[in-house]
Motif scaffolding. Structure first.
Motif, short mmCIF file in Angstrom:
data_model
loop_
_atom_site.label_atom_id
_atom_site.label_comp_id
_atom_site.label_asym_id
_atom_site.label_seq_id
_atom_site.Cartn_x
_atom_site.Cartn_y
_atom_site.Cartn_z
N ILE A 116 15.48 -28.06 5.76
CA ILE A 116 15.36 -27.58 7.14
C ILE A 116 15.35 -26.08 7.01
O ILE A 116 16.51 -25.51 6.82
N GLY A 117 14.39 -25.46 7.30
CA GLY A 117 14.27 -24.30 6.79
C GLY A 117 14.48 -23.45 8.62
O GLY A 117 14.48 -23.87 9.41
N GLY A 118 14.62 -21.91 8.43
CA GLY A 118 14.69 -21.34 9.37
C GLY A 118 13.32 -20.68 10.10
O GLY A 118 12.31 -21.26 9.43
N PRO A 119 13.28 -19.90 10.86
CA PRO A 119 12.04 -19.16 11.48
C PRO A 119 11.05 -18.60 10.56
O PRO A 119 11.71 -18.09 9.52
N ALA A 120 9.68 -19.03 10.53
CA ALA A 120 8.85 -18.43 9.40
C ALA A 120 8.81 -17.09 9.37
O ALA A 120 8.43 -16.38 8.39
#
Length: 341
Positions: free
Chosen positions: A182-186
């Protein structure tokens, strides 16, 4: 409110003499100094910090911009920065930009008008105007966490990519073969670097073929981590482990796992990133990649003071290494007791 003229009249001295006593700019006889100090106490006179700063060309004040004051990671960084400032005889003015570039520009102007001696900046997302804004202020600046390529100033950051590798390597070592992220904002470089570390860790373990299908996105809030894990669990082939790119999202993911009837780590292992103080009080305590927050803050202030005092002119970049902090949210794949290694 008493003025410097009132103090001078009560002490029977000139305004210039009062100024010398207050600012320590010239020797004043012990008798004269005693009368001035007594007059200040009697009248409750408070010297103007603005006027004193104009005389000395320094305010002994630093400004700090952070993108989200509700994120415990930034709160812990601010606390350490403020402690370091106080120890060095400086006060700190804090501005929360709420990840809004427009607010970021307004606050930079406010801090410039307050004549801060230096700035500690954690930038808000992708703001194309920020390099020109900071360059135009001509104030010593140190960046934390998020580098700005077009701006030659000091930088202190963590090796985010390596942290992603550490998290993924740990999960792979426990036998997990399907590890989601689960990544953060690109638009945020730290998030992309952590994701790149996750991909590198998958490749290292021979698991990288399906990485595109295992990546979800959040916005570094608990709610987004909660929603992302629910989406992950609805996928045709749910993973047995998840690397979450910050601890707040990991907290949301833990909540979603419990709501879905999953036992962590028996059914699902979760790793966060940051090691905020709350991580060890989660249920179960969160395995996470620890950023050296106190070291980050201390270096930022020390580097800034070097520039303010003229002890260094060239920009300096410092990359600090994260560490994996293993707790109870990760366990061996298929182990009914969630035993960790």
């Amino acid at each position: 409110m008493a003025t410097i003229k009132d103090v001078a009249a009560r002490a029977g001295v000139s305004v210039t003499t009062v100024s010398h006593v207050v600012n320590g700019t010239r020797h004043v006889s012990p008798e004269g100094r005693s009368r001035v100090e007594q007059a200040i106490r009697d009248l409750g006179y408070v010297p103007s910090a603005v006027a004193r700063s104009l005389k000395r060309n320094t305010t002994r004040t630093l400004g700090m911009l952070i993108p989200n004051s509700s994120n415990p990671y930034f709160a812990e960084i601010v606390r350490s920065v403020e402690d370091r400032c106080f120890g060095a005889g400086y006060t700190l003015l804090l501005c929360n930009t709420d990840d809004e570039p427009r607010r970021q520009g307004v606050y930079l102007q406010v801090l410039a008008e307050r004549r801060v001696d230096g700035l500690v900046v954690v930038s808000s997302g992708d703001d194309a105007a920020l390099p020109d804004l900071l360059a135009g202020l001509n104030v010593p600046t140190v960046l934390l966490d998020r580098e700005i390529d077009a701006l030659p100033c000091d930088l202190v950051e963590t090796a985010h990519l390596h942290g992603g590798v550490l998290a993924t390597r740990h999960l792979a070592s426990l036998g997990h073969r399907r590890i989601a992220c689960i990544g953060g904002p690109a638009e945020l470089a730290p998030s992309e670097q952590r994701i790149a570390g996750w991909r590198a860790g998958l490749a290292e373990a021979g698991l990288g073929d399906d990485s595109a299908a295992l990546l979800w996105r959040g916005d570094f809030t608990s709610q987004s981590g909660y929603e992302a894990l629910h989406a992950i669990l609805r996928s045709p082939e749910p993973p047995t482990a998840v690397f979450v790119c910050n601890d707040l999202m990991a907290m949301g993911a833990l909540c979603a796992a419990h709501e879905s009837g999953l036992r962590v780590p028996d059914d699902l292992s979760i790793v966060g990133f940051d090691d905020i103080e709350l991580a060890r009080f989660a249920s179960p305590p969160l395995t996470t990649v620890a950023q050296p927050k106190q070291r980050i803050a201390a270096l930022a202030v020390d580097m800034l003071l070097e520039r303010i005092d003229g002890r260094r002119q060239q920009p300096r970049k410092v990359m600090l290494q994260p560490e994996l902090c293993v707790r109870a949210s990760t366990g061996r794949r298929g182990n009914p007791r969630g035993e960790r290694r």
